[in-house]
Design a protein around this motif. Sequence first.
Motif, PDB file in Angstrom:
ATOM      1  N   SER A   1      62.245   6.757  17.322  1.00  0.00           N
ATOM      2  CA  SER A   1      61.300   7.776  17.774  1.00  0.00           C
ATOM      3  C   SER A   1      61.031   8.737  16.631  1.00  0.00           C
ATOM      4  O   SER A   1      61.935   9.088  15.884  1.00  0.00           O
ATOM      5  N   CYS A   2      59.777   9.154  16.501  1.00  0.00           N
ATOM      6  CA  CYS A   2      59.445  10.092  15.426  1.00  0.00           C
ATOM      7  C   CYS A   2      59.382  11.512  15.971  1.00  0.00           C
ATOM      8  O   CYS A   2      59.785  12.461  15.320  1.00  0.00           O
ATOM      9  N   GLU A   3      58.863  11.647  17.180  1.00  0.00           N
ATOM     10  CA  GLU A   3      58.600  12.986  17.720  1.00  0.00           C
ATOM     11  C   GLU A   3      59.449  13.312  18.939  1.00  0.00           C
ATOM     12  O   GLU A   3      59.040  14.099  19.792  1.00  0.00           O
ATOM     13  N   GLY A   4      60.613  12.702  19.059  1.00  0.00           N
ATOM     14  CA  GLY A   4      61.500  13.033  20.172  1.00  0.00           C
ATOM     15  C   GLY A   4      61.279  12.131  21.371  1.00  0.00           C
ATOM     16  O   GLY A   4      60.183  11.601  21.569  1.00  0.00           O
TER      17      GLY A   4
ATOM     18  N   SER B   1      54.459   3.403  19.197  1.00  0.00           N
ATOM     19  CA  SER B   1      54.540   4.422  18.147  1.00  0.00           C
ATOM     20  C   SER B   1      53.945   5.763  18.587  1.00  0.00           C
ATOM     21  O   SER B   1      52.847   5.818  19.131  1.00  0.00           O
ATOM     22  N   GLN B   2      54.668   6.833  18.300  1.00  0.00           N
ATOM     23  CA  GLN B   2      54.145   8.191  18.509  1.00  0.00           C
ATOM     24  C   GLN B   2      53.475   8.695  17.246  1.00  0.00           C
ATOM     25  O   GLN B   2      52.715   9.655  17.270  1.00  0.00           O
ATOM     26  N   SER B   3      53.831   8.073  16.132  1.00  0.00           N
ATOM     27  CA  SER B   3      53.365   8.530  14.825  1.00  0.00           C
ATOM     28  C   SER B   3      53.764   7.466  13.822  1.00  0.00           C
ATOM     29  O   SER B   3      54.841   6.881  13.937  1.00  0.00           O
ATOM     30  N   ALA B   4      52.908   7.247  12.828  1.00  0.00           N
ATOM     31  CA  ALA B   4      53.227   6.263  11.789  1.00  0.00           C
ATOM     32  C   ALA B   4      54.060   6.886  10.675  1.00  0.00           C
ATOM     33  O   ALA B   4      54.424   6.213   9.715  1.00  0.00           O
ATOM     34  N   GLN B   5      54.355   8.153  10.828  1.00  0.00           N
ATOM     35  CA  GLN B   5      54.943   8.911   9.714  1.00  0.00           C
ATOM     36  C   GLN B   5      56.132   8.241   9.032  1.00  0.00           C
ATOM     37  O   GLN B   5      56.167   8.128   7.807  1.00  0.00           O
ATOM     38  N   LEU B   6      57.114   7.797   9.819  1.00  0.00           N
ATOM     39  CA  LEU B   6      58.337   7.280   9.188  1.00  0.00           C
ATOM     40  C   LEU B   6      58.008   6.064   8.316  1.00  0.00           C
ATOM     41  O   LEU B   6      58.608   5.859   7.261  1.00  0.00           O
TER      42      LEU B   6
ATOM     43  N   ARG C   1      43.479  18.589  26.667  1.00  0.00           N
ATOM     44  CA  ARG C   1      43.721  18.303  25.243  1.00  0.00           C
ATOM     45  C   ARG C   1      44.763  17.215  24.988  1.00  0.00           C
ATOM     46  O   ARG C   1      45.151  16.983  23.843  1.00  0.00           O
ATOM     47  N   HIS C   2      45.241  16.567  26.038  1.00  0.00           N
ATOM     48  CA  HIS C   2      46.230  15.498  25.841  1.00  0.00           C
ATOM     49  C   HIS C   2      45.730  14.159  26.354  1.00  0.00           C
ATOM     50  O   HIS C   2      45.244  14.058  27.469  1.00  0.00           O
ATOM     51  N   LEU C   3      45.917  13.152  25.525  1.00  0.00           N
ATOM     52  CA  LEU C   3      45.695  11.770  25.938  1.00  0.00           C
ATOM     53  C   LEU C   3      47.047  11.074  25.827  1.00  0.00           C
ATOM     54  O   LEU C   3      47.917  11.534  25.090  1.00  0.00           O
TER      55      LEU C   3
ATOM     56  N   PHE D   1      63.157  16.570  13.347  1.00  0.00           N
ATOM     57  CA  PHE D   1      64.323  16.459  12.461  1.00  0.00           C
ATOM     58  C   PHE D   1      63.969  16.270  10.985  1.00  0.00           C
ATOM     59  O   PHE D   1      64.735  16.591  10.100  1.00  0.00           O
ATOM     60  N   TYR D   2      62.775  15.704  10.728  1.00  0.00           N
ATOM     61  CA  TYR D   2      62.443  15.321   9.342  1.00  0.00           C
ATOM     62  C   TYR D   2      61.887  16.478   8.510  1.00  0.00           C
ATOM     63  O   TYR D   2      61.584  16.322   7.339  1.00  0.00           O
ATOM     64  N   MET D   3      61.713  17.655   9.120  1.00  0.00           N
ATOM     65  CA  MET D   3      61.089  18.756   8.380  1.00  0.00           C
ATOM     66  C   MET D   3      62.103  19.464   7.481  1.00  0.00           C
ATOM     67  O   MET D   3      63.255  19.654   7.859  1.00  0.00           O
TER      68      MET D   3
ATOM     69  N   GLY E   1      42.779  24.301  20.222  1.00  0.00           N
ATOM     70  CA  GLY E   1      44.183  23.890  20.087  1.00  0.00           C
ATOM     71  C   GLY E   1      44.558  23.252  18.766  1.00  0.00           C
ATOM     72  O   GLY E   1      43.757  23.184  17.831  1.00  0.00           O
ATOM     73  N   GLU E   2      45.788  22.757  18.721  1.00  0.00           N
ATOM     74  CA  GLU E   2      46.357  22.198  17.484  1.00  0.00           C
ATOM     75  C   GLU E   2      45.645  20.911  17.089  1.00  0.00           C
ATOM     76  O   GLU E   2      45.530  19.989  17.884  1.00  0.00           O
ATOM     77  N   ILE E   3      45.187  20.873  15.844  1.00  0.00           N
ATOM     78  CA  ILE E   3      44.532  19.648  15.364  1.00  0.00           C
ATOM     79  C   ILE E   3      45.375  18.915  14.319  1.00  0.00           C
ATOM     80  O   ILE E   3      45.194  17.719  14.122  1.00  0.00           O
ATOM     81  N   ILE E   4      46.272  19.648  13.648  1.00  0.00           N
ATOM     82  CA  ILE E   4      47.132  19.004  12.644  1.00  0.00           C
ATOM     83  C   ILE E   4      48.575  19.482  12.829  1.00  0.00           C
ATOM     84  O   ILE E   4      48.805  20.662  13.090  1.00  0.00           O
TER      85      ILE E   4
ATOM     86  N   SER F   1      55.485  15.141   1.198  1.00  0.00           N
ATOM     87  CA  SER F   1      54.944  15.866   2.350  1.00  0.00           C
ATOM     88  C   SER F   1      53.890  15.010   3.029  1.00  0.00           C
ATOM     89  O   SER F   1      53.351  14.081   2.423  1.00  0.00           O
ATOM     90  N   GLY F   2      53.591  15.361   4.276  1.00  0.00           N
ATOM     91  CA  GLY F   2      52.560  14.605   4.987  1.00  0.00           C
ATOM     92  C   GLY F   2      52.127  15.317   6.250  1.00  0.00           C
ATOM     93  O   GLY F   2      52.680  16.348   6.629  1.00  0.00           O
ATOM     94  N   PHE F   3      51.129  14.726   6.867  1.00  0.00           N
ATOM     95  CA  PHE F   3      50.530  15.373   8.041  1.00  0.00           C
ATOM     96  C   PHE F   3      49.972  14.343   9.009  1.00  0.00           C
ATOM     97  O   PHE F   3      49.767  13.171   8.640  1.00  0.00           O
TER      98      PHE F   3
HETATM   99  O1  4AD Z   1      52.102  17.423  15.858  1.00  0.00           O
HETATM  100  P1  4AD Z   1      52.362  15.950  16.037  1.00  0.00           P
HETATM  101  O2  4AD Z   1      53.242  15.532  17.147  1.00  0.00           O
HETATM  102  O3  4AD Z   1      52.916  15.457  14.637  1.00  0.00           O
HETATM  103  C1  4AD Z   1      53.321  14.185  14.344  1.00  0.00           C
HETATM  104  O4  4AD Z   1      53.260  13.237  15.075  1.00  0.00           O
HETATM  105  C2  4AD Z   1      53.738  14.021  12.906  1.00  0.00           C
HETATM  106  N1  4AD Z   1      54.714  12.919  12.836  1.00  0.00           N
HETATM  107  C3  4AD Z   1      52.517  13.743  12.095  1.00  0.00           C
HETATM  108  C4  4AD Z   1      52.795  13.553  10.642  1.00  0.00           C
HETATM  109  O5  4AD Z   1      53.268  14.485  10.001  1.00  0.00           O
HETATM  110  N2  4AD Z   1      52.508  12.382  10.097  1.00  0.00           N
HETATM  111  O6  4AD Z   1      50.969  15.195  16.202  1.00  0.00           O
HETATM  112  C5  4AD Z   1      49.986  15.315  15.196  1.00  0.00           C
HETATM  113  C6  4AD Z   1      48.647  15.618  15.825  1.00  0.00           C
HETATM  114  C7  4AD Z   1      48.595  16.923  16.610  1.00  0.00           C
HETATM  115  O7  4AD Z   1      48.397  18.009  15.753  1.00  0.00           O
HETATM  116  C8  4AD Z   1      47.414  16.683  17.508  1.00  0.00           C
HETATM  117  O8  4AD Z   1      46.204  16.912  16.817  1.00  0.00           O
HETATM  118  C9  4AD Z   1      47.512  15.197  17.798  1.00  0.00           C
HETATM  119  O9  4AD Z   1      48.311  14.628  16.786  1.00  0.00           O
HETATM  120  N3  4AD Z   1      48.130  14.935  19.114  1.00  0.00           N
HETATM  121  C10 4AD Z   1      47.462  14.522  20.199  1.00  0.00           C
HETATM  122  N4  4AD Z   1      46.159  14.275  20.401  1.00  0.00           N
HETATM  123  C11 4AD Z   1      45.795  13.862  21.636  1.00  0.00           C
HETATM  124  N5  4AD Z   1      46.651  13.676  22.660  1.00  0.00           N
HETATM  125  C12 4AD Z   1      47.974  13.923  22.492  1.00  0.00           C
HETATM  126  N6  4AD Z   1      48.814  13.722  23.495  1.00  0.00           N
HETATM  127  C13 4AD Z   1      48.424  14.357  21.214  1.00  0.00           C
HETATM  128  N7  4AD Z   1      49.641  14.677  20.709  1.00  0.00           N
HETATM  129  C14 4AD Z   1      49.431  15.014  19.424  1.00  0.00           C
END
Ligand code: 4AD
Length: 429
Positions: A161-164, A181-186, A214-216, A327-329, A351-354, A395-397
Amino acid sequence: MEFITVQEAIEKGKGKVHLRGWVYRERKSNAFAFIVLRDRTSIIQCVVKKEKVSPKLWEQAESVLIESAVELSGTLKEDKRAPTGFEVEVDDFKLVHKAERFPITKDQSTEDLLDKRHLWIRSRELTTVWKVKAEVLKACRDYFATKGYFEVTPPIITGSSCEGGSTLFHIDYFGEDAFLSQSAQLYLEAMIFSLEKVWALTPSFRAEPSKTNRHLTEYWHLEGEEAWMDFEGLVEFEQGLITAICQHVAKHCREELKLLGRDYRDIEKIKAPFPRITYTEAIKMLHKDGIDIPWGKDLRTIEEEALVKHYDKPLWVTGYPKEIKAFYMKDDPDDPRVVKCCDVLAPEGFGEIIGSSERETDVNILIEKLKKAGEKIEHYDWYLDLRRYGSVPHSGFGLGIERVVRWICKLDSIRDAIPFPRTIKRSTP
Ligand code: 4AD
Ligand code: MG
């Protein structure tokens, strides 16, 4: 004669045209059939006059229903009363497919429209959103290319898991546990050791238990990771990306934004540098605004909304408490309570975009943090190897494409930023 698009016909303004598309609206009388034709570019009014065409052609024209597919030829003339200022007087007409009575009518509930999503995605508003989204994606790709990034293809089925754990979708993988996958980060972190600068656009999955606008549960995640990049470099990269997206869309989607009720100037003014505050400053600002939030608590929608009211550009919020972040921050050496992370909040309460950070490079600190988060170390063995063989600062986003599209297009709900939204209650059509 070759087919041209409706937009090309409007630009041509006169003469013979050969068009094809779908019936957007129709109205008939004894002598006329008015057909508003739609294609990917625009709509145009067409008129079939009974006295001017053969009985067979009239019969076809008279029988069309909304969303029938047609090909037609005729002569263009200006007509101020027509929806896009021109009318085609039809002399030839072919019904390619006669549609059944269209199941979507005016005043349908949101749920009904979602049930008929496979048909509703043709609506003018949604078609316009898809166009803007395509330009947003193009701007992102172009930006990565100018920065020398490689596009890579991380996996969707994962074991860690990347985001818990709370928003993980579990799958039964031949009797073993796996997750979407919750995120491709790792995986992007793994790939920087070969390519240094990498990005990916992948679906990310979050088992979000609540229904919000704002959530999918499945969204398109644009992520970048760069070796040797420090926190300041990261912020600068993100500012450049947001600027590039907004400038590109403001330039190429003026008509689309207008149709969606968004003044393109709202987007055109989004240029770096952007306002930037720390989490601690944000808490102080909130207290000044009479919002009672203790230091250490994550910002919720209401707090984010209160903060962005002070700005008309996206807001970079840095240095969140480490307890509420992943944990990775990397810990901030100047303030042990916080991490070197940064969330970008869109203006107007979108809301949060990044979400982003500099990454922890020390294997022992990572192990400690994983343990604290209640994770099984063996699931992260491969990831920890990245800190054992040539660990470097990086670093990454991650940017939520639909969040950005919702903001730019000024949409009430994130659902309309994706053709087939997946939410807590919906996985079809
Ligand atoms: O902030 P999040 O959870 O960050 C990560 O997943 C990092 N691992 C990313 C990285 O550093 N490579 O999610 C990143 C972004 C959020 O800022 C938001 O824009 C979007 O993903 N997001 C969602 N968009 C739509 N529906 C959801 N349920 C979302 N959850 C996060
Ligand atoms: Mg986040």
